[in-house]
Design an enzyme around this catalytic site. Structure first.
Site, PDB file in Angstrom:
ATOM      1  N   HIS A 611       1.174  -1.417   0.412  1.00  0.00           N
ATOM      2  CA  HIS A 611      -0.205  -0.135   0.043  1.00  0.00           C
ATOM      3  C   HIS A 611       0.887   1.414   0.180  1.00  0.00           C
ATOM      4  O   HIS A 611       1.872   1.479   0.954  1.00  0.00           O
ATOM      5  CB  HIS A 611      -0.937   0.097   0.845  1.00  0.00           C
ATOM      6  CG  HIS A 611      -0.437   0.483   2.688  1.00  0.00           C
ATOM      7  ND1 HIS A 611       0.219  -0.788   3.423  1.00  0.00           N
ATOM      8  CD2 HIS A 611       0.394   1.115   3.260  1.00  0.00           C
ATOM      9  CE1 HIS A 611       1.055  -0.948   4.465  1.00  0.00           C
ATOM     10  NE2 HIS A 611       1.336   0.752   4.143  1.00  0.00           N
ATOM     11  N   ALA A 612       0.008   1.913  -0.588  1.00  0.00           N
ATOM     12  CA  ALA A 612       0.803   3.796  -0.292  1.00  0.00           C
ATOM     13  C   ALA A 612       0.159   4.866   0.324  1.00  0.00           C
ATOM     14  O   ALA A 612      -1.653   4.025   0.495  1.00  0.00           O
ATOM     15  CB  ALA A 612       1.476   4.471  -1.511  1.00  0.00           C
TER      16      ALA A 612
END
Length: 699
Positions: A611-612
């Site tokens: 994820h970011a």
């Protein structure tokens, strides 16, 4: 003595009964610790006057026993004196630490002996205690010719020590008020080394740059900034900083520091600017500059809500969205603070412990989970801050919910008398009486859905609590009933009074879609606010999509061949790139984040969550998953190698909560992870992944 100290003494002089700490704390709006310090000061004064001291009477409070002639002697003394002639030991130690840390002139002990008018032996004891306090921070106290007293230690640690000592000494610093009236001796000492006009200037710039609201974070931020400036003015500098990234962060905190420097006409070096920006970000809630902080705060907040709900039986999930939003922002700042060994002092801590004990204890029980990430112990003050978020939700929940007790009445005085008792119980205590029975019908109790028994006759029944009372509830009986209910609070039932408008919410969303509109996150939130404003209750837990609602078959990749972790992230992101849930920049951000911060995305045994941050290139909510033909090493010694990797694209802080919960369940089910990793078809994978939710649906 100080005005407040005199008022506390007068309270004891004219009280004919013991006074508790709670009463004094509430009346004078100060903490138990401060009350104890005030009483210690009063007792020193009384001892010097050869008068009786305030004594503690076990389980009753504190009492000052004075004869009439002693009161007569005392009254003119306290009316004449507004200040002690000398500082007490606590005040001297505080003054010494501030002098060593903040004075612009060399400090010599012989000068302090003269100033305090104390003996050398008393000064030696004061210094022994100062050294003991500073040693806890790893700071030494050295006496140097011509330089006086010098502190030896890391400059970062010295600044943290000053900030901590001030917070421990002063409950709730008021630096905006022009008046000197009501200032404690400790506050006056502080302003001697840290001028009030500097604090006011810092506060004014804070007001303009960050927030006009008065809150506890504001006072802490202003005070820490003042400590930073005071050390900078002394030219006690941090030469290098490991937080160079702060130089490029354009946010409110950086604007605040830039404007403050212009206002004061100072130009600190880059390392100093980076340092103070980073430190203030640890104090401010919601300062999440990396995806590491984002996911840690998300996971911990969800787990904490679940844990507290389970421990307290309070349905926090009914206000989960608003609770989670504030909680996860607070959690990000908390993680940074505790990692940096900076924890805020909470002046409301004792009241929070007292009035929200069950929530506080539930969070304290969860604290080791947070400490596993911070690597430092969580203070009671920080636990109290977390409690505030939950207690706010309790108030909102209680507006929609009420509690009741289900009971049976046993009465041998006739059915009419039994019904009268039942009606009185319902009217006065919100007790639902399921049946009125005679003592000869007690075998029926086991067949009834009840938790308590009220009886007008003496009897025994092992399975349920019993209270024996008169058929007519008199005034003196009410207290007994209330105490009985309080003792058995764990069996109370929850009733939801609000009409559920979730279906209506869905219908409005469908109308927007069918009319050609797009349901953006802004429209979604605006609609929620409109429902709340018009008292239309919606089950927000239902509105948040489940994992199976978002994870399509085309998002599931099986037995991917990836030589390394970077390839694994690129592979799992393919479905989300294909349906334009994310941009290529999001994939690059995920990889860059792992390179910078390490394998933090490995969240469980053999399980990773790539994820970011939402603003790194997310177009819409999405999730994909890939299993590895050969497990991949990410560098996480505890949980490697990774056999399953999910990729989450979140658009905000709440719409993916149910998805995160599903992943948290997987973290705790290594057997299920191993079964999923061996799947050869998407259908088989879905069956295993959703098997628990399928069981719930069948129920």
């Amino acid at each position: 003595m100080k005005d407040r100290t005199i008022q506390i003494l007068k309270r004891f002089i004219w009280s004919d009964y013991p006074v508790t700490l709670d009463e004094l704390s509430e009346d004078f709006r100060i903490s138990h610790r401060t009350i104890r310090n005030e009483i210690k000061e009063i007792n020193e004064f009384l001892a010097n006057q050869k008068l009786p001291e305030i004594k503690t009477i076990r389980k009753r409070g504190m009492f000052l026993a004075l004869q009439l002639k002693e009161r007569t002697k005392l009254e003119p003394l306290i009316d004449e004196k507004n200040e002690f002639d000398y500082l007490n030991r606590e005040e001297r130690i505080f003054d010494l630490i501030l002098a060593f840390s903040l004075s612009e002139q060399p400090i010599f002990l012989y000068q302090k002996e003269s100033e305090y008018q104390i003996s050398k032996s008393t000064m030696d004891e004061d210094m022994r205690r100062v050294r003991t306090i500073l040693l806890r921070y790893g700071i030494e106290v050295l006496s140097m010719p011509k330089q006086g007293i010098v502190l030896k230690g890391s400059e970062r640690t010295i600044r943290t020590m000053i900030y901590d000592v001030i917070n421990q000494a002063i409950d709730n610093l008021q630096f905006i008020d022009e008046s000197e009236m009501g200032l404690t001796t400790l506050e006056k000492q502080l302003f001697r080394y840290m001028p009030k006009n500097i604090l006011k200037k810092i506060d004014q710039v804070y007001h303009q740059s960050i927030s006009p609201r008065e809150d506890i974070y504001r006072n802490h931020s202003v005070m820490f900034t003042a400590v930073w400036l005071s050390r900078y003015f002394r030219q006690e500098l941090i030469v290098t900083s490991s937080w160079e990234i702060a130089d490029s962060v354009q946010n409110k905190i950086r604007s605040f520091i830039d404007q403050l420097c212009r206002t004061l006409a100072v130009r600190p070096p880059t390392a100093e600017i980076n340092y103070i920006v980073f430190m203030l970000e640890t104090i401010q809630t919601g300062s999440m500059s990396t995806s590491v902080e984002w996911v840690q705060a998300q996971l911990l907040s969800i787990q904490l809500i679940q844990s507290v709900e389970q421990a307290t039986k309070i349905p926090f999930s009914k206000k989960e969205e608003s609770l989670h939003e504030g909680l996860y922002r607070h959690m990000a700042g908390l993680i940074n603070r505790v990692k940096s060994e900076i924890q805020l002092l909470n002046p409301l801590k004792e009241n929070i412990k007292r009035y929200y004990a069950s929530i506080y204890l539930a969070i304290k029980k969860f604290a080791p989970t947070i400490e596993a990430i911070t690597k430092n112990e969580l203070s009671d003050d920080e636990i109290a801050f977390l409690t505030i978020h939950f207690s706010t939700s309790v108030s909102a929940i209680n507006q929609e919910l009420k509690y009741t007790y289900k009971a049976v009445v046993i009465c041998n005085h006739g059915i009419a008398t039994g019904k009268l008792l039942a009606e009185n119980l319902k009217e006065l205590f919100n007790i639902e009486v399921v049946a009125v029975l005679s003592s000869g019908e007690m075998e029926l109790i086991s067949k009834l859905d009840v938790d308590l028994i009220f009886s007008t006759v003496n009897l025994t029944y092992q399975e349920l609590p019993i209270l024996v009372l008169d058929p007519i509830i008199k005034e003196e009986s009410r207290q007994n009933i209330q105490e009985f209910l309080e003792r058995n609070k764990q069996v109370q039932r929850l009733i939801n009074n609000g009409k559920d408008s979730t279906d209506l919410f869905y219908e409005v969303l469908d109308l927007i879609k069918t009319s050609g509109g797009i349901v953006s996150s802004e429209i979604y939130q605006s609609l929620e606010e409109a429902f709340d404003k018009n008292n239309l209750k919606i089950n927000k837990k239902e509105l948040q999509p489940m994992l199976r609602d978002v994870l399509k078959q085309s998002d599931i990749l099986l037995l991917e061949k990836c030589p390394d972790w970077e390839c694994a992230i690129q592979s799992v992101a393919r479905p989300l790139l294909k349906d334009k849930s994310i941009e290529e920049s999001y994939v690059k951000a995920m990889i860059a984040s792992v390179k910078e911060f390490g394998p933090y995305i490995v969240i469980g045994k053999h399980l990773a969550l790539a994820h970011a941050r939402p603003d790194d290139g997310v177009n819409k909510l999405g999730i994909s998953v890939a299993t590895m033909a050969e497990p991949v090493v990410f560098g996480n010694e505890e949980n490697d190698p990774v056999s399953i990797i999910f990729c989450l694209a979140a658009v905000d802080s709440f719409s993916h909560l149910n998805i995160m919960k599903s992943l948290i369940e997987l973290i705790n089910d290594e057997t299920k992870i191993n079964r999923l990793a061996q799947c050869t078809t998407v259908t088989e994978f879905e069956t295993i992944l959703y098997e628990e939710s399928m069981k719930e649906t069948q129920k």
